[in-house]
Design a protein around this motif. Structure first.
Motif, PDB file in Angstrom:
ATOM      1  N   GLY A   1       0.243  -1.309   0.248  1.00  0.00           N
ATOM      2  CA  GLY A   1       0.119  -0.047  -0.024  1.00  0.00           C
ATOM      3  C   GLY A   1       0.825   1.070  -0.074  1.00  0.00           C
ATOM      4  N   SER A   2       2.186   1.139   0.579  1.00  0.00           N
ATOM      5  CA  SER A   2       2.780   2.500   0.336  1.00  0.00           C
ATOM      6  C   SER A   2       3.248   2.744  -1.486  1.00  0.00           C
ATOM      7  CB  SER A   2       4.602   2.542   0.834  1.00  0.00           C
ATOM      8  OG  SER A   2       5.115   1.055   0.471  1.00  0.00           O
ATOM      9  N   PRO A   3       3.542   4.336  -1.649  1.00  0.00           N
ATOM     10  CA  PRO A   3       4.024   4.879  -3.000  1.00  0.00           C
ATOM     11  C   PRO A   3       4.599   4.059  -2.997  1.00  0.00           C
ATOM     12  CG  PRO A   3       3.607   6.623  -1.446  1.00  0.00           C
ATOM     13  CD  PRO A   3       3.905   5.066  -0.604  1.00  0.00           C
ATOM     14  N   MET A   4       5.694   3.446  -3.278  1.00  0.00           N
ATOM     15  CA  MET A   4       6.951   2.862  -3.200  1.00  0.00           C
ATOM     16  C   MET A   4       6.894   1.306  -3.047  1.00  0.00           C
ATOM     17  SD  MET A   4       9.068   5.569  -5.052  1.00  0.00           S
ATOM     18  CE  MET A   4       8.977   7.337  -5.416  1.00  0.00           C
ATOM     19  N   GLU A   5       5.933   0.400  -3.305  1.00  0.00           N
ATOM     20  CA  GLU A   5       5.595  -0.769  -2.558  1.00  0.00           C
ATOM     21  C   GLU A   5       6.627  -1.798  -3.635  1.00  0.00           C
ATOM     22  OE1 GLU A   5       1.817  -4.411  -2.926  1.00  0.00           O
ATOM     23  OE2 GLU A   5       2.021  -2.800  -2.611  1.00  0.00           O
ATOM     24  N   LEU A   6       7.177  -1.891  -4.812  1.00  0.00           N
ATOM     25  CA  LEU A   6       7.642  -2.670  -5.416  1.00  0.00           C
ATOM     26  C   LEU A   6       8.687  -1.365  -7.033  1.00  0.00           C
ATOM     27  CD1 LEU A   6       8.882  -4.892  -6.029  1.00  0.00           C
ATOM     28  CD2 LEU A   6       7.510  -5.164  -7.765  1.00  0.00           C
ATOM     29  N   THR A   7      10.229  -1.583  -5.899  1.00  0.00           N
ATOM     30  CA  THR A   7      10.871  -0.800  -7.253  1.00  0.00           C
ATOM     31  C   THR A   7      11.794  -1.733  -8.130  1.00  0.00           C
ATOM     32  OG1 THR A   7      10.773   1.418  -6.005  1.00  0.00           O
ATOM     33  CG2 THR A   7      12.779   1.180  -7.070  1.00  0.00           C
ATOM     34  N   GLU A   8      12.179  -2.379  -8.815  1.00  0.00           N
ATOM     35  CA  GLU A   8      12.939  -2.423  -9.368  1.00  0.00           C
ATOM     36  C   GLU A   8      13.960  -1.986 -10.044  1.00  0.00           C
ATOM     37  OE1 GLU A   8      11.491  -6.368 -11.028  1.00  0.00           O
ATOM     38  OE2 GLU A   8       9.319  -4.915 -11.477  1.00  0.00           O
ATOM     39  N   GLY A   9      15.529  -2.401 -10.109  1.00  0.00           N
ATOM     40  CA  GLY A   9      16.705  -1.954 -10.935  1.00  0.00           C
ATOM     41  C   GLY A   9      17.355  -1.022  -9.825  1.00  0.00           C
ATOM     42  N   LYS A  10      19.256  -0.899  -9.929  1.00  0.00           N
ATOM     43  CA  LYS A  10      19.735   0.022  -9.247  1.00  0.00           C
ATOM     44  C   LYS A  10      19.252   1.264  -9.102  1.00  0.00           C
ATOM     45  CE  LYS A  10      24.245  -0.162  -9.151  1.00  0.00           C
ATOM     46  NZ  LYS A  10      25.656  -0.617  -9.367  1.00  0.00           N
ATOM     47  N   GLU A  11      19.114   2.214 -10.862  1.00  0.00           N
ATOM     48  CA  GLU A  11      18.327   2.874 -10.980  1.00  0.00           C
ATOM     49  C   GLU A  11      17.571   3.879 -10.358  1.00  0.00           C
ATOM     50  OE1 GLU A  11      20.631   6.256 -11.757  1.00  0.00           O
ATOM     51  OE2 GLU A  11      22.092   4.311 -11.608  1.00  0.00           O
TER      52      GLU A  11
ATOM     53  N   VAL B   1      15.799   2.271  -7.413  1.00  0.00           N
ATOM     54  CA  VAL B   1      16.275   2.588  -6.196  1.00  0.00           C
ATOM     55  C   VAL B   1      17.127   3.226  -5.584  1.00  0.00           C
ATOM     56  CG1 VAL B   1      17.402   0.193  -4.062  1.00  0.00           C
ATOM     57  CG2 VAL B   1      15.865   0.030  -5.988  1.00  0.00           C
ATOM     58  N   LYS B   2      17.798   3.986  -6.517  1.00  0.00           N
ATOM     59  CA  LYS B   2      19.039   5.172  -6.258  1.00  0.00           C
ATOM     60  C   LYS B   2      17.759   6.337  -6.050  1.00  0.00           C
ATOM     61  CE  LYS B   2      22.839   7.570  -7.216  1.00  0.00           C
ATOM     62  NZ  LYS B   2      23.983   7.124  -8.336  1.00  0.00           N
ATOM     63  N   ASN B   3      16.880   6.305  -7.551  1.00  0.00           N
ATOM     64  CA  ASN B   3      15.808   7.400  -7.236  1.00  0.00           C
ATOM     65  C   ASN B   3      14.757   7.755  -6.460  1.00  0.00           C
ATOM     66  OD1 ASN B   3      17.636   8.628 -10.032  1.00  0.00           O
ATOM     67  ND2 ASN B   3      15.688   7.462 -10.838  1.00  0.00           N
ATOM     68  N   LYS B   4      14.414   6.227  -6.194  1.00  0.00           N
ATOM     69  CA  LYS B   4      13.476   6.577  -4.837  1.00  0.00           C
ATOM     70  C   LYS B   4      14.413   6.982  -3.317  1.00  0.00           C
ATOM     71  CE  LYS B   4      12.782   2.733  -2.496  1.00  0.00           C
ATOM     72  NZ  LYS B   4      12.679   1.125  -1.631  1.00  0.00           N
ATOM     73  N   THR B   5      15.711   6.274  -3.296  1.00  0.00           N
ATOM     74  CA  THR B   5      16.560   6.659  -2.003  1.00  0.00           C
ATOM     75  C   THR B   5      16.574   8.618  -2.057  1.00  0.00           C
ATOM     76  OG1 THR B   5      17.442   5.021  -2.003  1.00  0.00           O
ATOM     77  CG2 THR B   5      18.145   6.931  -1.001  1.00  0.00           C
ATOM     78  N   LEU B   6      16.851   8.986  -3.386  1.00  0.00           N
ATOM     79  CA  LEU B   6      17.067  10.590  -3.346  1.00  0.00           C
ATOM     80  C   LEU B   6      15.732  11.519  -3.382  1.00  0.00           C
ATOM     81  CD1 LEU B   6      19.248  10.468  -6.619  1.00  0.00           C
ATOM     82  CD2 LEU B   6      20.102  10.932  -4.546  1.00  0.00           C
ATOM     83  N   HIS B   7      14.531  10.984  -3.551  1.00  0.00           N
ATOM     84  CA  HIS B   7      13.225  11.450  -3.728  1.00  0.00           C
ATOM     85  C   HIS B   7      13.406  11.791  -2.193  1.00  0.00           C
ATOM     86  CE1 HIS B   7       9.507  12.767  -4.461  1.00  0.00           C
ATOM     87  NE2 HIS B   7       8.825  11.472  -3.501  1.00  0.00           N
ATOM     88  N   TRP B   8      13.128   9.904  -1.688  1.00  0.00           N
ATOM     89  CA  TRP B   8      13.149  10.545  -0.033  1.00  0.00           C
ATOM     90  C   TRP B   8      13.969  11.927   0.844  1.00  0.00           C
ATOM     91  CZ3 TRP B   8      16.257   9.444   4.182  1.00  0.00           C
ATOM     92  CH2 TRP B   8      15.618   9.279   4.664  1.00  0.00           C
ATOM     93  N   GLU B   9      15.331  11.423  -0.450  1.00  0.00           N
ATOM     94  CA  GLU B   9      16.275  12.743   0.858  1.00  0.00           C
ATOM     95  C   GLU B   9      15.960  14.070   0.245  1.00  0.00           C
ATOM     96  OE1 GLU B   9      19.845  11.440  -0.460  1.00  0.00           O
ATOM     97  OE2 GLU B   9      20.519   9.925   1.047  1.00  0.00           O
ATOM     98  N   GLN B  10      15.450  14.683  -0.810  1.00  0.00           N
ATOM     99  CA  GLN B  10      14.632  15.166  -1.081  1.00  0.00           C
ATOM    100  C   GLN B  10      13.235  15.739  -0.595  1.00  0.00           C
ATOM    101  OE1 GLN B  10      14.392  15.057  -5.650  1.00  0.00           O
ATOM    102  NE2 GLN B  10      17.058  15.348  -5.201  1.00  0.00           N
ATOM    103  N   SER B  11      12.480  14.790   0.306  1.00  0.00           N
ATOM    104  CA  SER B  11      11.243  15.540   0.828  1.00  0.00           C
ATOM    105  C   SER B  11      11.621  15.892   2.451  1.00  0.00           C
ATOM    106  CB  SER B  11      10.346  14.034   0.475  1.00  0.00           C
ATOM    107  OG  SER B  11      11.179  13.026   1.952  1.00  0.00           O
ATOM    108  N   VAL B  12      12.796  15.064   2.636  1.00  0.00           N
ATOM    109  CA  VAL B  12      13.193  15.932   4.314  1.00  0.00           C
ATOM    110  C   VAL B  12      13.310  17.152   4.486  1.00  0.00           C
ATOM    111  CG1 VAL B  12      14.785  15.499   5.971  1.00  0.00           C
ATOM    112  CG2 VAL B  12      14.186  12.816   4.772  1.00  0.00           C
TER     113      VAL B  12
END
Length: 120
Positions: free
Chosen positions: A38-48, A50-61
């Protein structure tokens, strides 16, 4: 690297706040990352991705008040860590969070991760 070495390096980089560097160095190109159902990023595939998901999280802080990463617990080709963070988010305000992170290692790279935390 064996599983213990990958786990120790991930913990070191996370404690230094180097999450994107950890992905670059330790993740396999075909990694699969899972968040709670149910989370927005329930499944993420591939290194890029996953990295974009992490960068998006960092930018939200907006501000991190405290953060900690436990020592890893290793079993064969899996390991887990506990991550605690107390952060103020740009859109959601201040939210403390504790999660269990489980990783699978194959051929010296993280091929899967899954995060367990309470939603809402």
């Amino acid at each position: 690297m064996n599983t213990q070495e990958v786990a120790d390096k991930l913990v070191q980089l996370c404690r230094e706040g180097k999450h994107a560097e950890a992905i670059d160095e330790l993740y396999a190109d075909n990694v699969v990352s899972k968040e709670p159902k149910g989370s927005p990023m329930e499944l993420t595939e591939g290194k890029e991705a996953v990295k974009n998901k992490t960068l998006h999280w960092e930018q939200s802080v907006a501000e991190i008040h405290s953060a900690s990463t436990s020592d890893p617990l290793v079993a064969d080709n899996h390991f887990s860590i506990v991550m605690d963070i107390d952060a103020t988010y740009k859109e959601h305000g201040r939210m403390p969070m504790s999660e269990i992170c489980v990783y699978e290692v194959k051929d010296g790279k993280i091929v899967a991760d899954e995060f367990f935390y309470r939603m809402g």
